[in-house]
Scaffold this active site. Structure first.
Site, PDB file in Angstrom:
ATOM      1  N   LYS A 126      37.965  22.465  43.808  1.00 19.50           N
ATOM      2  CA  LYS A 126      36.429  22.875  43.774  1.00 19.50           C
ATOM      3  C   LYS A 126      36.552  24.235  43.291  1.00 19.50           C
ATOM      4  CE  LYS A 126      32.406  21.683  45.070  1.00 19.50           C
ATOM      5  NZ  LYS A 126      31.874  20.456  45.186  1.00 19.50           N
ATOM      6  N   ASP A 166      27.912  20.982  40.516  1.00 19.71           N
ATOM      7  CA  ASP A 166      27.628  21.000  42.003  1.00 19.71           C
ATOM      8  C   ASP A 166      26.463  22.014  42.125  1.00 19.71           C
ATOM      9  OD1 ASP A 166      28.831  20.730  44.858  1.00 19.71           O
ATOM     10  OD2 ASP A 166      28.239  22.553  44.807  1.00 19.71           O
TER      11      ASP A 166
HETATM   12  P1  NDP Z   1      21.400  21.547  42.663  1.00 15.95           P
HETATM   13  O1  NDP Z   1      21.646  22.984  42.207  1.00 15.95           O
HETATM   14  O2  NDP Z   1      20.918  20.572  41.670  1.00 15.95           O
HETATM   15  O3  NDP Z   1      20.357  21.570  43.943  1.00 15.95           O
HETATM   16  C1  NDP Z   1      20.283  22.390  44.867  1.00 15.95           C
HETATM   17  C2  NDP Z   1      19.268  22.550  45.539  1.00 15.95           C
HETATM   18  O4  NDP Z   1      19.272  22.933  47.326  1.00 15.95           O
HETATM   19  C3  NDP Z   1      17.932  23.256  45.034  1.00 15.95           C
HETATM   20  O5  NDP Z   1      16.763  22.786  45.350  1.00 15.95           O
HETATM   21  C4  NDP Z   1      18.447  24.501  45.901  1.00 15.95           C
HETATM   22  O6  NDP Z   1      17.175  25.324  45.692  1.00 15.95           O
HETATM   23  C5  NDP Z   1      18.544  24.061  47.140  1.00 15.95           C
HETATM   24  N1  NDP Z   1      19.600  25.139  48.038  1.00 15.95           N
HETATM   25  C6  NDP Z   1      20.948  25.463  47.329  1.00 15.95           C
HETATM   26  N2  NDP Z   1      21.397  26.269  48.048  1.00 15.95           N
HETATM   27  C7  NDP Z   1      20.684  26.727  49.036  1.00 15.95           C
HETATM   28  C8  NDP Z   1      20.661  27.812  50.172  1.00 15.95           C
HETATM   29  N3  NDP Z   1      21.527  28.529  50.318  1.00 15.95           N
HETATM   30  N4  NDP Z   1      19.210  27.615  50.851  1.00 15.95           N
HETATM   31  C9  NDP Z   1      18.328  26.995  50.569  1.00 15.95           C
HETATM   32  N5  NDP Z   1      18.294  25.963  49.433  1.00 15.95           N
HETATM   33  C10 NDP Z   1      19.530  25.884  48.837  1.00 15.95           C
HETATM   34  O7  NDP Z   1      22.684  21.058  43.483  1.00 15.95           O
HETATM   35  P2  NDP Z   1      23.074  19.656  43.947  1.00 15.95           P
HETATM   36  O8  NDP Z   1      21.738  18.610  44.132  1.00 15.95           O
HETATM   37  O9  NDP Z   1      23.905  18.901  42.716  1.00 15.95           O
HETATM   38  O10 NDP Z   1      23.889  19.761  45.195  1.00 15.95           O
HETATM   39  C11 NDP Z   1      23.238  19.679  46.396  1.00 15.95           C
HETATM   40  C12 NDP Z   1      24.154  19.610  47.502  1.00 15.95           C
HETATM   41  O11 NDP Z   1      24.802  18.352  47.405  1.00 15.95           O
HETATM   42  C13 NDP Z   1      25.354  20.534  47.515  1.00 15.95           C
HETATM   43  O12 NDP Z   1      25.865  20.621  48.928  1.00 15.95           O
HETATM   44  C14 NDP Z   1      26.432  19.809  46.815  1.00 15.95           C
HETATM   45  O13 NDP Z   1      27.918  20.357  47.342  1.00 15.95           O
HETATM   46  C15 NDP Z   1      26.168  18.446  47.251  1.00 15.95           C
HETATM   47  N6  NDP Z   1      26.958  17.387  46.078  1.00 15.95           N
HETATM   48  C16 NDP Z   1      26.525  17.216  45.052  1.00 15.95           C
HETATM   49  C17 NDP Z   1      27.089  16.444  44.126  1.00 15.95           C
HETATM   50  C18 NDP Z   1      26.804  16.332  42.653  1.00 15.95           C
HETATM   51  O14 NDP Z   1      27.101  15.150  42.054  1.00 15.95           O
HETATM   52  N7  NDP Z   1      25.948  17.017  42.182  1.00 15.95           N
HETATM   53  C19 NDP Z   1      28.147  15.575  44.742  1.00 15.95           C
HETATM   54  C20 NDP Z   1      28.220  15.604  46.300  1.00 15.95           C
HETATM   55  C21 NDP Z   1      27.675  16.468  46.944  1.00 15.95           C
HETATM   56  P3  NDP Z   1      16.983  26.733  44.718  1.00 15.95           P
HETATM   57  O15 NDP Z   1      17.050  26.183  43.382  1.00 15.95           O
HETATM   58  O16 NDP Z   1      15.835  27.393  45.342  1.00 15.95           O
HETATM   59  O17 NDP Z   1      18.428  27.620  44.883  1.00 15.95           O
HETATM   60  O1  2IT Z   2      30.830  17.572  45.848  1.00 12.90           O
HETATM   61  C1  2IT Z   2      31.255  16.655  45.052  1.00 12.90           C
HETATM   62  O2  2IT Z   2      31.820  15.729  45.311  1.00 12.90           O
HETATM   63  C2  2IT Z   2      30.605  17.164  43.695  1.00 12.90           C
HETATM   64  N1  2IT Z   2      30.198  18.048  43.438  1.00 12.90           N
HETATM   65  C3  2IT Z   2      31.015  16.258  42.575  1.00 12.90           C
HETATM   66  C4  2IT Z   2      32.584  16.235  42.066  1.00 12.90           C
HETATM   67  C5  2IT Z   2      32.816  15.622  40.732  1.00 12.90           C
HETATM   68  O3  2IT Z   2      33.989  15.899  40.315  1.00 12.90           O
HETATM   69  O4  2IT Z   2      32.114  14.871  40.301  1.00 12.90           O
END
Ligand code: NDP
Ligand code: 2IT
Length: 453
Positions: A126, A166
């Site tokens: 990561k 992420d």
């Molecule tokens: P994005 O950046 O696309 O979206 C994140 C969302 O969460 C936004 O709406 C953001 O609001 C909100 N957010 C982030 N941090 C905070 C915080 N500290 N407090 C309140 N709201 C918050 O990210 P993802 O959708 O990609 O990721 C979301 C979650 O999913 C994370 O935990 C990530 O690790 C996990 N994840 C993502 C994967 C992926 O493929 N993208 C795979 C597996 C897990 P704002 O814009 O206002 O900050």
């Molecule tokens: O938390 C996760 O699994 C991710 N943000 C996706 C990682 C990846 O390599 O696609």
């Protein structure tokens, strides 16, 4: 707490001071693993868990860049190369002001087990930066990504370490990062995943995490001969994971009623339908606006500002059968878990990484609800990254139907292996134990085979 876990945790805390999220993630895994370490003394003898806890390599570096006004900024970049026993390091990059070493170590640690569960050959890693993309122009984001890659490129490669997105890293950032990598190395390789569809990306990768979290919930429901049809769902976040969770919920006949960002959340009693979701996608992906605009646009929807000083989040205090936390770590605390359970929630599928505190997880497990921990429920994203790597290596592209079918099968398989493993170790229905033990066992066997390295 068993003595083995308390001794281990005392060591982890002393060696990694101030890294509270890392301590939390290790403790949850260690508690599950006592079940397998008691049965398999060879893992304890070879100090497999002690070795997994120590990253193989941590890279920290400066990323300096200039904003549109000519002002200079210095950010910190990281890559945690946690474990490469079963494949090249694989995991996302997070750009958020809260990013620090402890948060990235917890994420890299979780990634090791998650990637093992996908059945694909990927180790765990990561990275990221405390850079905040909010309010920055495309040109500023590009300059930052270029500065970041000017150091990171030395440490990654298609057979070494393959980053992805992420929080704060989506299609735009992956493009800028890949562009700089390609320029520096003079090589077009599958070094990043989540690439654009015209330059090596896989169909379904953007959708995969959200779709996968919903498939996982549906599989859990099947064990009780139920499905998602007609069920109300609370979803947090409004980014990549939340958007495609909502889309798949609508497809399967459920009613998503909430979305959030760091300012607050919207509640739409009528349900978020496809047209409303299109609005959110444009708002968040193109205009980069605030979720409160949803309530200005759609009658009946209410926006609630969330005061960070409150000791609970009112989003989790609505009546619903299902919850899909899809924003960030520790967004569901003990009070939120109590509220969810009181309001009849009995399915929690974690789209985010470690969104529930240890207190919240224990309440869900005690209540024997269907609780899918992040390392299982959100593995669809990285699994589809693995499928992108496979397509890049073969220099071919699969169709949407093919990738979606593979994603579905991987999620079903992860569900089944977690379910069976939980049963085998005497804790039926406990997907936390199932995921931790099944992920660990695969990595542990590979580490034993490869000797003390
Ligand atoms: P994005 O950046 O696309 O979206 C994140 C969302 O969460 C936004 O709406 C953001 O609001 C909100 N957010 C982030 N941090 C905070 C915080 N500290 N407090 C309140 N709201 C918050 O990210 P993802 O959708 O990609 O990721 C979301 C979650 O999913 C994370 O935990 C990530 O690790 C996990 N994840 C993502 C994967 C992926 O493929 N993208 C795979 C597996 C897990 P704002 O814009 O206002 O900050
Ligand atoms: O938390 C996760 O699994 C991710 N943000 C996706 C990682 C990846 O390599 O696609």
């Amino acid at each position: 707490m068993e003595k083995y876990v308390s001794d281990l945790m005392a060591g982890v805390k002393a060696k990694n001071p101030g890294e509270s999220e890392f301590h939390q993630a290790v403790q949850e895994v260690a508690e599950s693993l006592t079940l397998v370490l008691d049965r398999e003394p060879r893992y304890r003898k070879a100090k497999i868990l002690e070795r997994i806890i120590e990253p193989e390599r941590v890279i920290m570096f400066r990323a300096a860049w200039q904003d549109d006004k000519g002002e200079l900024h210095v950010n910190r970049g990281f890559r945690i190369q946690m474990n490469s026993a079963i494949g090249p390091y694989k995991g996302g990059l997070r750009f958020h002001p809260s990013v620090n070493l402890g948060i990235l170590k917890f994420l890299a640690f979780e990634q090791v087990f998650k990637n093992a569960l996908t059945t694909l050959p990927m180790g765990g890693g990561k990275g990221g930066s405390d850079f905040d993309p909010h309010g920055r122009s495309d040109a500023e984001v590009m300059r930052f990504c270029q500065a970041f890659m000017c150091e990171l490129f030395r440490h990654i490669g298609p057979d070494t370490d393959v980053p992805a997105g992420d929080i704060g890293v989506g299609a735009r950032e992956i493009g800028f990062l890949f562009g700089m990598y390609k320029k520096l190395k003079d090589e077009f390789t599958g070094v990043m995943t989540g690439k654009g569809l015209t330059w090596g990306g896989s169909v379904i990768r953007p959708e995969a995490t959200g779709y996968g979290a919903v498939y996982f919930a549906d599989e859990m429901l099947k064990t009780r001969k139920e499905d998602l049809k007609g069920k109300t769902a609370l979803v947090s976040g409004a980014g990549n994971v939340a958007q495609y969770t909502v889309e798949k919920l609508i497809t399967l006949g459920a009613k998503p009623v909430t979305l959030s960002d760091s300012t607050g959340y919207i509640y739409d009693e009528q349900g978020i339908d496809r047209d409303k979701l299109m609005f959110v996608m444009d708002l968040k992906n193109n205009r980069r606006g605030r979720i409160s605009e949803y309530a200005d646009k759609f009658k009946g929807a209410v926006f609630t500002k969330v005061d960070p000083k409150l000791d609970y989040n009112p989003l989790w205090n609505h009546k619903a059968e299902c919850a899909f936390p899809s924003a960030t770590q520790n967004e569901i605390n003990g009070k939120d878990a109590t509220n969810l359970l009181r309001n009849g929630c009995y399915v929690v599928s974690e789209g985010a990484n470690m969104p529930s505190t240890i207190d919240a997880v224990n309440q869900f497990l005690d209540a024997k609800i269907l609780f899918g921990p992040g390392k299982a429920a959100n593995a669809g994203g990285v699994a589809t990254s693995g499928l992108e790597m496979a397509q890049n290596s073969m220099r071919i592209r699969w169709t949407r139907e093919e990738v979606d079918a593979r994603l579905f099968n991987i999620m079903k398989n992860i569900h089944d292996v977690c379910y069976r493993t939980a049963e085998k170790y005497g804790t039926p229905g406990n997907y936390v134990n199932g995921a931790n033990i099944a992920g660990f066992t695969k990595v542990a066997e590979a580490m034993l085979d490869q000797g003390l390295v």
